[in-house]
Structure formats: C-alpha cells, structure tokens
Write a protein that holds these residues in place. Structure first.
Motif, PDB file in Angstrom:
ATOM      1  N   GLN A 146      44.526  26.813  23.864  1.00 34.55           N
ATOM      2  CA  GLN A 146      44.922  25.422  23.649  1.00 34.55           C
ATOM      3  C   GLN A 146      43.815  24.610  22.996  1.00 34.55           C
ATOM      4  N   SER A 147      42.569  24.892  23.345  1.00 30.97           N
ATOM      5  CA  SER A 147      41.464  24.127  22.764  1.00 30.97           C
ATOM      6  C   SER A 147      41.283  24.440  21.277  1.00 30.97           C
ATOM      7  N   TYR A 150      44.039  22.630  19.544  1.00 32.90           N
ATOM      8  CA  TYR A 150      43.711  21.196  19.518  1.00 32.90           C
ATOM      9  C   TYR A 150      43.033  20.824  18.196  1.00 32.90           C
ATOM     10  N   ILE A 226      36.963  18.983  24.488  1.00 33.11           N
ATOM     11  CA  ILE A 226      37.983  19.964  24.097  1.00 33.11           C
ATOM     12  C   ILE A 226      37.646  20.555  22.723  1.00 33.11           C
ATOM     13  N   TYR A 227      37.220  19.701  21.811  1.00 33.03           N
ATOM     14  CA  TYR A 227      36.814  20.130  20.466  1.00 33.03           C
ATOM     15  C   TYR A 227      35.709  21.183  20.557  1.00 33.03           C
ATOM     16  N   ALA A 229      34.934  23.026  23.140  1.00 32.92           N
ATOM     17  CA  ALA A 229      35.461  24.227  23.802  1.00 32.92           C
ATOM     18  C   ALA A 229      36.239  25.090  22.819  1.00 32.92           C
ATOM     19  N   GLY A 230      36.987  24.451  21.920  1.00 36.38           N
ATOM     20  CA  GLY A 230      37.741  25.206  20.923  1.00 36.38           C
ATOM     21  C   GLY A 230      36.839  25.978  19.982  1.00 36.38           C
ATOM     22  N   LYS A 233      35.265  29.013  21.595  1.00 37.44           N
ATOM     23  CA  LYS A 233      36.151  30.160  21.799  1.00 37.44           C
ATOM     24  C   LYS A 233      36.090  31.146  20.628  1.00 37.44           C
TER      25      LYS A 233
END
Length: 368
Positions: A146-147, A150, A226-227, A229-230, A233
C-alpha cells in the motif's frame, strides 16, 4: 533569456526516458535547442546511456530525487543555460518520486521565475498499472504494498497532464477505458494518450508544453512517513560488468538465458517488479536491451547491430519490491547459472544494491 522547464514524472517503468528522448528529438527537429537532465537514486544508468547515444548529452543527478537535490538541479540547469542556451529543458524525475510541485515547481516559480518558466507537470503512466483497478486484468502477479501504491496515486493526483503511454501495445478499447477512468478521477487534469516509442501524439503533448504556462499549482498533502515507507520497500540495484567468452557468443542468447533464470527466481519469491532493464553492449556500438515492467510478463527487446562477440559490457538496473540482500543473492545465482550454461565468465566492475533513504526536500512550499 529564459528556458521552459518540462518536468517529467511517473512511476518506474512508465516510459519516461523514451518520452524524454523522442520529444527532445522532435523539438530539436523543429528548430529548438533542448537541454536534458536525468535523475536517479543510483549510478550506472541505462537510461542515461540511451540519452547519450541519442546525441542529447544529458546532465545527470544521482544519489537522490530532484526534491532532495534541488540545488544540484538548479546548478545543472544553469550550466545548460551557459553551454547550450536551450529553449527547453526536459528533466526526468526518479520513478519513485512524488510531491514535485511543492518541492521543485513552486520553488522555481517563486525564486527563479526570471530565469525559468515551467510547463505543466507531466506524469507518464503505463496503462498496465491501472488495469486491475478497471477489472480489465485478472492475472495473479504480486501486488505492490500500500505504501508503494501511495506514491503512484500521489503522482497521478498532482499531475497537470497525465500522458497515457504505450497506446501501441494496448487495444483502443482499453486505452479509452483508462482515459475515461483517469478523467473521471482527475477532472481538472489533461489526459493525453501517447505512445513514446511509436511516436503517437507526441506532437500534441509538445504543443501543450509550448503553449501553456498554466499548472504546477496542485500542492498536495503528503504523508512523508508513508512516502518514505514506500520507497524503503523497493530494492534499487545497479550493476556494471564484463562478460568474457573463449569463443564468440550471441549477446541476445546471454541476456535471454539470464532473464529466464532471474524471472523464475522473482516469480518464485513473489516479488513485484517495478522496472528491470538489461543492456548488453558491444565494442562495435551494437547492443541488446531488454526491459521488464511486470512480474511474469515477457521482456521487450531492442536490438541494434548486435553480433556474436567474445566481450560484452553489461549494465543491469533493477527496481523491485524486496530486500536488497535477497535481490543480491538471486542476481548472483542467475549470473553464475548463465555463465555455466553459456560458457562465459563475469567480471563485475560496479555494484550497488540498496533501499532509498527517506526523502528530505530542500524546499517544500505549501502556499501557491
């Protein structure tokens, strides 16, 4: 004298570099002087080499995205102004970057408007990334976290122009549904169908760049946790090395053998590919280039003057959702397996594999 900056964004594998190269060529053919800036988290980039081979002499910013390297971007743009006096500067952002309006376009507008004008922010999109949302695809390829999604969603949300690319490899019905979906979701955005590789509607896209100064005003609320974290990943790999053989080998055979082995690993480990590129170059300037933008999909090949040889220079760029250590292992195994099968040896000269650090913009102007 001022130049107009065309900022190209979009997710990894969308076709930004092909869009950059072919729009720059068309602008030059129509009498304009064009400067180029490429951008990536790492080094040894196939995209930069392709731009060089097209005669575009790009400036390159590595080690972070434009937002975190704004001072480098501004310095490179000034160097281009001194060296080339361009009418247009086309700058291609990192494929995992968003928030370009607040961190790049607004600072340019507010601090450097006498030196540079800005074209509408153009986000290039591969329709394949949206087919699941439209229920036009029921394949079982692994999904991004999801991240990571995003980042993709925010790229689309801040666009002034969404360039729906690769219209040559999708049916008109699919492209029409993608365009309708995007127009309904982003009613204030120009949705422009293109094929960068087949030169479809690039003149129309360029016309918007030339005639419009409107845009760059959609400052978004971005959750930087979140940015970050994305981006974290994603594993980011760049490798440069030499392949040697005692007798001549076909570079296409080596690349295909390598990709078959690597793709099998990736599918077994259920890793979502963002973009994977292999460039096997020869001393006579011939090359084989393979590109893969989806786990389980077939690679697309570009072959130019590629002949059998005993020496091949290989560049590998991979952007994929996994841990760097795991990616290192499967790539090493794939190279060793290919060498054993084809009868070659590998001499690596550059290797990096990492996850990007959290973005820390130099500027972030939230007021237009």
């Amino acid at each position: 004298m001022t130049a107009k900056l065309v900022l190209l964004g979009g997710f990894l594998g969308a076709g930004k570099t092909t869009t950059l190269i072919n729009t720059a060529r068309k602008l030059e053919q129509s009498g304009h002087v064009v400067g180029i800036v490429t951008n990536d988290q790492g080094k040894e980039l196939i995209d930069t080499e392709l731009a060089k081979s097209s005669g575009l002499e790009p400036k390159e910013i590595t080690g972070g995205c434009f937002c975190c390297k704004f001072d480098d971007l501004y310095a490179n743009m000034n160097e281009l102004m001194e060296e080339k006096k361009p009418d247009f500067i086309i700058a291609e952002a990192v494929g995992s970057c968003t928030d370009l309006i607040a961190t790049v376009i607004q600072p340019l507008k507010q601090y450097y408007s006498k030196e540079f004008k800005t074209a509408p922010l153009t986000i290039v999109v591969d329709p394949e990334r949206l087919l699941g949302d439209l229920e036009l695809s029921n394949d079982e390829t692994p999904n991004f976290s999801q991240s990571v999604d995003y980042i993709f969603e925010k790229q689309l949300a801040e666009a002034d122009i969404i360039a729906v690319n690769k219209s040559d490899i999708h049916s008109p019905e699919v492209i029409a549904k993608v365009k309708k979906y995007l127009q309904n979701r982003y009613p204030q955005t120009v949705i422009q169908e293109i094929s960068a590789s087949a030169d479809h509607n690039l003149d129309e896209l360029i016309s918007i760049w030339k005639t419009s100064d409107v845009g760059g005003d959609k400052v978004l609320d971005i959750d930087y946790d979140i940015y970050a974290a994305g981006e974290a990943k994603l594993a980011w790999m760049n490798i440069l090395g030499d392949i040697h053989a005692s007798t001549s080998i076909d570079p296409h055979v080596w690349v295909q053998t390598f990709l078959d082995k690597l793709s099998a690993h990736i599918e077994r480990e259920n890793m979502p590919i963002a973009h994977l590129k292999v460039h096997a170059g020869l001393e006579n300037n011939g090359f084989v280039k393979a590109s893969l933008v989806k786990t389980g999909a077939a690679a697309t090949y570009t072959v130019e003057n590629a002949q059998s040889a005993t020496f091949i220079r290989l560049v590998l760029n991979i952007r994929i959702e996994t841990e760097p250590d795991k990616l290192n292992l499967i790539v090493q195994d794939s190279i060793e397996s290919t060498n054993e099968k084809v009868g070659t040896t590998w001499n690596g000269t550059y290797h990096e594999c990492f996850s990007p650090l959290p973005p820390e913009p130099i500027h972030r102007l939230q007021k237009v």
